[in-house]
Write an enzyme that holds these catalytic residues in place. Structure first.
Site, PDB file in Angstrom:
ATOM      1  N   ALA A  13      15.429  25.688  30.241  1.00 54.16           N
ATOM      2  CA  ALA A  13      15.101  25.936  28.832  1.00 54.16           C
ATOM      3  C   ALA A  13      16.298  25.666  27.920  1.00 54.16           C
ATOM      4  O   ALA A  13      16.208  25.849  26.708  1.00 54.16           O
ATOM      5  CB  ALA A  13      14.642  27.381  28.662  1.00 54.16           C
ATOM      6  N   GLN A  15      19.846  23.529  26.366  1.00 50.65           N
ATOM      7  CA  GLN A  15      20.045  22.305  25.572  1.00 50.65           C
ATOM      8  C   GLN A  15      20.315  21.057  26.414  1.00 50.65           C
ATOM      9  O   GLN A  15      19.826  19.991  26.103  1.00 50.65           O
ATOM     10  CB  GLN A  15      21.249  22.526  24.661  1.00 50.65           C
ATOM     11  CG  GLN A  15      20.987  23.520  23.586  1.00 50.65           C
ATOM     12  CD  GLN A  15      21.442  22.972  22.241  1.00 50.65           C
ATOM     13  OE1 GLN A  15      21.865  21.832  22.117  1.00 50.65           O
ATOM     14  NE2 GLN A  15      21.366  23.793  21.238  1.00 50.65           N
ATOM     15  N   ARG A  92      30.714  28.100  27.569  1.00 53.34           N
ATOM     16  CA  ARG A  92      31.880  28.712  26.920  1.00 53.34           C
ATOM     17  C   ARG A  92      31.741  28.610  25.394  1.00 53.34           C
ATOM     18  O   ARG A  92      31.081  27.712  24.872  1.00 53.34           O
ATOM     19  CB  ARG A  92      33.185  28.077  27.392  1.00 53.34           C
ATOM     20  CG  ARG A  92      33.421  26.656  26.961  1.00 53.34           C
ATOM     21  CD  ARG A  92      34.806  26.204  27.339  1.00 53.34           C
ATOM     22  NE  ARG A  92      34.901  24.752  27.248  1.00 53.34           N
ATOM     23  CZ  ARG A  92      36.018  24.108  26.992  1.00 53.34           C
ATOM     24  NH1 ARG A  92      37.145  24.765  26.812  1.00 53.34           N
ATOM     25  NH2 ARG A  92      36.043  22.793  26.937  1.00 53.34           N
ATOM     26  N   ASN A 105      29.598  33.278  35.960  1.00 54.25           N
ATOM     27  CA  ASN A 105      28.681  32.233  36.420  1.00 54.25           C
ATOM     28  C   ASN A 105      28.690  32.059  37.930  1.00 54.25           C
ATOM     29  O   ASN A 105      27.719  31.570  38.513  1.00 54.25           O
ATOM     30  CB  ASN A 105      29.024  30.899  35.749  1.00 54.25           C
ATOM     31  CG  ASN A 105      28.588  30.877  34.294  1.00 54.25           C
ATOM     32  OD1 ASN A 105      27.738  31.671  33.885  1.00 54.25           O
ATOM     33  ND2 ASN A 105      29.156  29.994  33.512  1.00 54.25           N
ATOM     34  N   GLY A 130      26.926  23.266  35.389  1.00 52.76           N
ATOM     35  CA  GLY A 130      27.347  24.540  34.787  1.00 52.76           C
ATOM     36  C   GLY A 130      28.816  24.806  35.063  1.00 52.76           C
ATOM     37  O   GLY A 130      29.301  24.596  36.183  1.00 52.76           O
ATOM     38  N   ASN A 131      29.534  25.274  34.059  1.00 49.63           N
ATOM     39  CA  ASN A 131      30.994  25.450  34.174  1.00 49.63           C
ATOM     40  C   ASN A 131      31.419  26.808  34.712  1.00 49.63           C
ATOM     41  O   ASN A 131      30.706  27.791  34.525  1.00 49.63           O
ATOM     42  CB  ASN A 131      31.621  25.228  32.795  1.00 49.63           C
ATOM     43  CG  ASN A 131      31.777  23.758  32.501  1.00 49.63           C
ATOM     44  OD1 ASN A 131      32.190  23.000  33.358  1.00 49.63           O
ATOM     45  ND2 ASN A 131      31.415  23.362  31.283  1.00 49.63           N
ATOM     46  N   ASP A 159      33.731  13.313  31.389  1.00 47.32           N
ATOM     47  CA  ASP A 159      35.136  13.015  31.085  1.00 47.32           C
ATOM     48  C   ASP A 159      35.401  11.517  31.239  1.00 47.32           C
ATOM     49  O   ASP A 159      36.120  10.919  30.440  1.00 47.32           O
ATOM     50  CB  ASP A 159      36.050  13.800  32.033  1.00 47.32           C
ATOM     51  CG  ASP A 159      35.678  15.270  32.059  1.00 47.32           C
ATOM     52  OD1 ASP A 159      35.743  15.905  31.008  1.00 47.32           O
ATOM     53  OD2 ASP A 159      35.282  15.774  33.137  1.00 47.32           O
ATOM     54  N   HIS A 187      37.404  19.541  36.207  1.00 47.25           N
ATOM     55  CA  HIS A 187      36.780  19.368  34.884  1.00 47.25           C
ATOM     56  C   HIS A 187      37.303  20.505  33.999  1.00 47.25           C
ATOM     57  O   HIS A 187      36.656  21.524  33.814  1.00 47.25           O
ATOM     58  CB  HIS A 187      35.259  19.408  35.005  1.00 47.25           C
ATOM     59  CG  HIS A 187      34.551  19.363  33.677  1.00 47.25           C
ATOM     60  ND1 HIS A 187      34.692  18.330  32.780  1.00 47.25           N
ATOM     61  CD2 HIS A 187      33.708  20.241  33.085  1.00 47.25           C
ATOM     62  CE1 HIS A 187      33.962  18.574  31.701  1.00 47.25           C
ATOM     63  NE2 HIS A 187      33.363  19.730  31.864  1.00 47.25           N
TER      64      HIS A 187
HETATM   65  C1  LMR Z   1      32.118  19.629  28.095  1.00 43.72           C
HETATM   66  O1  LMR Z   1      33.062  19.112  28.678  1.00 43.72           O
HETATM   67  O2  LMR Z   1      31.784  19.310  26.952  1.00 43.72           O
HETATM   68  C2  LMR Z   1      31.330  20.711  28.796  1.00 43.72           C
HETATM   69  O3  LMR Z   1      31.874  20.950  30.054  1.00 43.72           O
HETATM   70  C3  LMR Z   1      31.231  21.957  28.010  1.00 43.72           C
HETATM   71  C4  LMR Z   1      32.579  22.633  27.782  1.00 43.72           C
HETATM   72  O4  LMR Z   1      32.677  23.855  27.922  1.00 43.72           O
HETATM   73  O5  LMR Z   1      33.533  21.935  27.434  1.00 43.72           O
END
Ligand code: LMR
Length: 330
Positions: A13, A15, A92, A105, A130-131, A159, A187
């Site tokens: 659900a 974005q 975040r 998470n 998911g981060n 990235d 990441h």
């Molecule tokens: C991003 O790189 O845009 C995503 O991982 C979201 C974030 O928290 O930066």
């Protein structure tokens, strides 16, 4: 008629999913001949929203979309899936680092790793979005002992795409002329965008962009901090670009990589040819032999500047692993 490919998307659900699932349903991932089932997973309180998303999918009348399931039950939603996009997690906000989300998470990825182990197709391929995605991917694969860790990936393609754009813009080249951009490591803001092995219209990027100062400073920090910049401007984290990157990443997993090319992906580091600690999810240059069979591309040259940056990112991932160990014990 080919057998259905079943895809589960968690955070269905949210974005990112909202941008991703219409691309998959219209055939962008598996091509025009592959029928698809979409399973949208989210928390119980998001079910009404999921109903609306499912209605919109129906209203698109996608010829390839043969089945839509929604729900919050992992057994039901993860059952028999061939591909999993693990997106659902708390994003975040301004001023946070991605690793600030780890304890909150991480628990989600324990449950989902276990669910993949028990209910998914044994050949499932899993992309963690998911981060903090490298850490969450490590948690998920450690909770899926019957699956090969090499079936799990963490998204660093966003990235890579960001780095491609920055190099193209600086060199006044087309993005399609920028190739073999590697993101090494985590990441996070310690990630290492490799300008040494990247190419711009067939030549080494650092020979085209002769300004080493720019490469080591502005280029580096621009890519490392782009996610935070988007959050500052939008008030929420990137969604459409993350979805596009997730699609690019899974496409790279399923299709054989062209000779001489590679892409960036967070993969389990065991047996890696770069001397990176063996029990991390670390982003490397990767190639696919097709059907989800990924290998790390060996023998890329790194200079002392990049080696030092890689060590910093590795250290951060090792610290995250220590936190994970506590989480898994507790
Ligand atoms: C991003 O790189 O845009 C995503 O991982 C979201 C974030 O928290 O930066």
């Amino acid at each position: 008629m080919r057998p259905l490919k079943k895809v589960v998307i968690t955070g269905g659900a949210g974005q990112v999913a909202y941008s991703l699932l219409f691309l998959i349903a219209r055939g962008d991932l598996f091509g025009p001949d592959q029928p698809i089932a979409l399973h949208l997973h989210d928390l119980p309180e998001m079910q009404k929203c999921l109903e609306g998303v499912a209605m919109e999918l129906e209203d698109c009348a996608f010829p390839l979309l043969k089945e839509i399931k929604i729900g919050s039950d992992v057994q039901e939603l993860f059952g028999g899936v061939h591909f999993a996009f693990l997106i659902g997690s708390k994003p975040r906000g301004p001023g946070m680092e991605r690793k600030d989300l780890l304890l909150e998470n991480g628990k989600i990825f324990i449950e989902q790793g276990q669910a993949l182990n028990r209910f998914a197709s044994p050949d499932v391929r899993v992309l963690v979005v998911g981060n903090p995605c490298n850490a969450n991917c490590l948690i998920a694969l450690k909770n899926a002992p019957d699956l090969n860790p090499r079936q799990f990936f963490a998204l660093t393609r966003l990235d890579q795409n960001r780095a491609v754009y920055q190099l193209a813009a600086y060199a006044k080249a087309d993005v399609a002329e920028v190739e073999n951009v590697t993101i090494w490591g985590n990441h996070s803001t310690t990630q290492v965008p490799d300008f040494l092995n990247a190419k711009i219209h067939g030549r080494a990027a650092c020979q085209v962009v002769k300004d080493r100062q720019w490469l080591e400073n502005d280029f580096f920090t621009k890519v490392q901090k782009r996610g935070a910049e988007v959050i500052t401007c939008r008030g929420k984290s990137s969604a459409a670009s993350a979805a596009k990157a997730a699609l690019d990443a899974m496409q790279s997993v399923v299709k054989p990589t062209e000779a001489g090319h590679w892409f960036s992906m967070g993969v389990y580091s065991r047996g890696n040819p770069y001397g990176i600690d063996e029990d991390l999810v670390f982003s490397f240059p990767c190639r696919s032999r097709g059907l989800g069979d990924i290998e790390i591309v060996p023998n890329l040259g790194l200079d002392p500047f990049l080696k030092e940056k890689l060590a910093i990112s590795q250290k951060e991932l090792m610290e995250e692993r220590t936190l994970i160990a506590h989480l898994l014990k507790g």
